[in-house]
Each structure stands twice: as structure tokens, then as C-alpha cells.
Enzyme design. Sequence first.
Site, mmCIF file in Angstrom:
data_model
loop_
_atom_site.group_PDB
_atom_site.id
_atom_site.type_symbol
_atom_site.label_atom_id
_atom_site.label_comp_id
_atom_site.label_asym_id
_atom_site.label_seq_id
_atom_site.Cartn_x
_atom_site.Cartn_y
_atom_site.Cartn_z
ATOM 1 N N GLU A 1 0.825 -1.282 0.003
ATOM 2 C CA GLU A 1 -0.210 0.014 -0.002
ATOM 3 C C GLU A 1 0.803 1.325 -0.057
ATOM 4 O O GLU A 1 0.882 2.157 0.681
ATOM 5 C CB GLU A 1 -0.906 -0.007 1.318
ATOM 6 C CG GLU A 1 -1.904 -1.017 1.201
ATOM 7 C CD GLU A 1 -2.806 -1.382 2.570
ATOM 8 O OE1 GLU A 1 -2.586 -0.500 3.277
ATOM 9 O OE2 GLU A 1 -3.686 -2.212 2.535
ATOM 10 N N GLU B 1 -6.168 -10.532 -1.400
ATOM 11 C CA GLU B 1 -7.123 -10.503 -0.144
ATOM 12 C C GLU B 1 -8.763 -10.515 -0.479
ATOM 13 O O GLU B 1 -9.248 -9.337 0.260
ATOM 14 C CB GLU B 1 -6.586 -9.361 0.564
ATOM 15 C CG GLU B 1 -5.046 -9.070 0.870
ATOM 16 C CD GLU B 1 -4.836 -8.128 1.609
ATOM 17 O OE1 GLU B 1 -5.547 -7.128 2.463
ATOM 18 O OE2 GLU B 1 -3.380 -7.551 1.822
#
Length: 375
Positions: free
Chosen positions: A160, A265
Site C-alpha cells: 500500500e 485479499e
Amino acid sequence: MKTDRRLIQLFTLALVGVATGCGTGLGQAGLGETLKQVFQDNFLIGTALSLDQINETDASTDSLIKHQFNAVTAENIMKAEIIHPEWDRFDFDAADRFVHYGRRNDMHIVGHTLIWHSQLPPFVTRITSADSLRQFMQHHIGTVAGRYADAVDGWDVVNEALNEDGSLRQSIFYNLLGEQYLIDAFKLAEQAAPSAELYYNDYNNEQPAKREGCIALIKKLQEAGARIDGVGIQGHWHAGRVPFEEIEKSIEAYAALGLKVMITELDLEVLPRNFQGADVGRRMDAKDPELNPYVNGLPDTVLQQQASDYEKLFSLFLKHQDKISRVTFWGVNDGQSWLNYWPVSGRTNYPLLFDRNNLPKEAFYRVIGTKKRSD
Ligand code: XIL
């Protein structure tokens, strides 16, 4: 069709129950087909493991994991705040058990994650000099990736690092070290774990602007001579709002850079939210009861919408199976998913393929069905 399936499932459960003398948690053992078997020639099927799951505290969940999945990611216990709580102290207890779990069960093991702005130990957030942060990165990546060099198959090296507009996030790493920290992280990981695959992982990186930023980031690494093997599209999407077209464009664009593409995810949220993605720093006010509408069960329309989205997703993944190496769900069953406590705590969410009793939902059968139709 649906009723038939339920009847067959109940019948199978009853048979296995009689055969083994156990009453609960047999849905997974009684099912003829499991995710990992059905997709064995296509891609790995993974799940994220919580500490309880690593510790095998619930027999039914444990059996489900071992039957259905052939890849595991540590949901939390390899994050810096847990594995490296103080400057000169590491805690490998849970991570060692996670790795043993994966090895014992012949699973592909994913390390998550080496460099991330969130879930950092307090000593890191207090660092104010570039030199100290560089030292932390060397020590952290060298020690953690080094310890599991022969056990972890792939690392989410950086997690991220991007903003929604594709620019680099103003994390402590960027603020003190500039974009060089990305290159350093991948080079340090390669030194410490030369045979592990190295990944960049993010949410919303299927969206056009962030995808462009992600492509630029990957090219920067490649041009700097840092090895990167794959890119993770997290896949925290909403049932009824899955961006199929952008996902397909992203799979193609990342593969064109010579990388393996992974869905890392996956979950399909069914509850209201005023933003998309998975920025863990964002939360919503928990007081409004409309934010938690399905406490007593999921309406069939929503269940069907979710099932049909999962089906379309897996059809897309199969279409691009030459580019996709793994599809990992973020959790095992609806009851333990992180979406019950984020971005609103105390909600009743239903994002996965297995329900709170570890029984397969409609989405499970539809996902399995995609493979049959592709044969
Ligand atoms: C989440 C975990 O599931 C939660 O248990 C924890 O409280 C916060 O982090 N993107 C990631 C994951 O890369 O590490 C996050 O996991 C979910 C969003």
C-alpha cells in the site's frame, strides 16, 4: 437447483457424521469437491490465517482450511508491530508456528508484509531521521526475511505505497527516504531471501489512476535493477459493485510487465460503506443502526448477488489463468472476517464463501461451477 444442492449437502453431512461419529463441522470434510482440488491446474487458492487458526483452536475451521486451501498468508502476525516490537527485540513465536503450519500441510506460504505504513511498532513511528529509518529497514527486512528464507515462498515486500490518484503515499518511509525506499526494500528482501518471490501489494490498484501509479512504481523498480516477481491486487470489493472491466484491464497490464498477478485479499462486502477500498486508517461512525442491517441473517437477494459476483470473478480469473498464480481470500469464514470489525466495529458481515458454521454458501458452489463450465 438450489434446493437439490442443499438436500445433497445435508445428506452428505449426515453420512459423514454417521461414519465418523461426529456431529459438527463436517461440511468441509463431506464435500466432494474442494477449492484447491478444483482449481489445482489453474492457480493456488489461499486464505489468510488469524492467530487462532494458526494455533488450530477450532477443529471445524482447521479441517476446513486444510481441505480447501493450498496457500496461506499471515493475516497479522508477521506485521512489524508483532514480529519486531522493539528496536532490538523480535518476537518470532507466532510467525514460526505459522510457517510450520504451512509446511506441515504442504501449503504455499506468503509472508505479509515487510514494509507497510500501518501496524508499525511505536519505536518506528517515533523515528525522525533518514539514517535511523534506513537502519530499521535493513535490520527488519534482513532479520525477518532472512529467518524464513527457506520457508516463505513469497513476500509482500511493500504494501500500500500508493494514493488513490497514483502518487506515492506520504508514509513515514516516503517522507524520510523518498521513493528510494521502494527500491531499497526490494533489494534488501532479495539479499535476505534470494529464492523467495517478491511482490508489491495494494488495494484499488485495479482502478485506472492507481493502476497507472502502480505500473510506474513497478517500472521504477525494474529500471533500478530491483527484482519484483508479482503484483497483488487485494480485491476488497463490494457485492453488486465489483469493477470487472478494470480488474481485467489490470490483470492484462500487470502481466504485460512480466509479472505474476495475484488476487491477495479477496472478500465481497455486503454492508453499507461510504468509501471503497481498504484504507485501514479510515473508520465510520458505528452508531447508525442502518450500518448493520443483517444481524439476523443475509437476505436471499444479497446472497445471490454475492454468489453471482464471485462466479463472474472466477470466470474472469480462469480466462486469465495464464497470468494469475494465486487467488487468496482474506479469511476463512464469515464469522471471523476482519469486515465484522472494520471500518465499523461490531457489525455482522458475510463476505466469504463459508458461513459462520463453516458451511459452504451459494457463492462456493457457483465458484466451483465456473471450472466445470470452462472444461
Ligand atoms: C487487516 C487485518 O485483517 C485486521 O485483522 C487488522 O486489524 C488490520 O489489518 N490490507 C492489508 C491487510 O494488506 O494487512 C489488512 O489486514 C487489510 C487491508
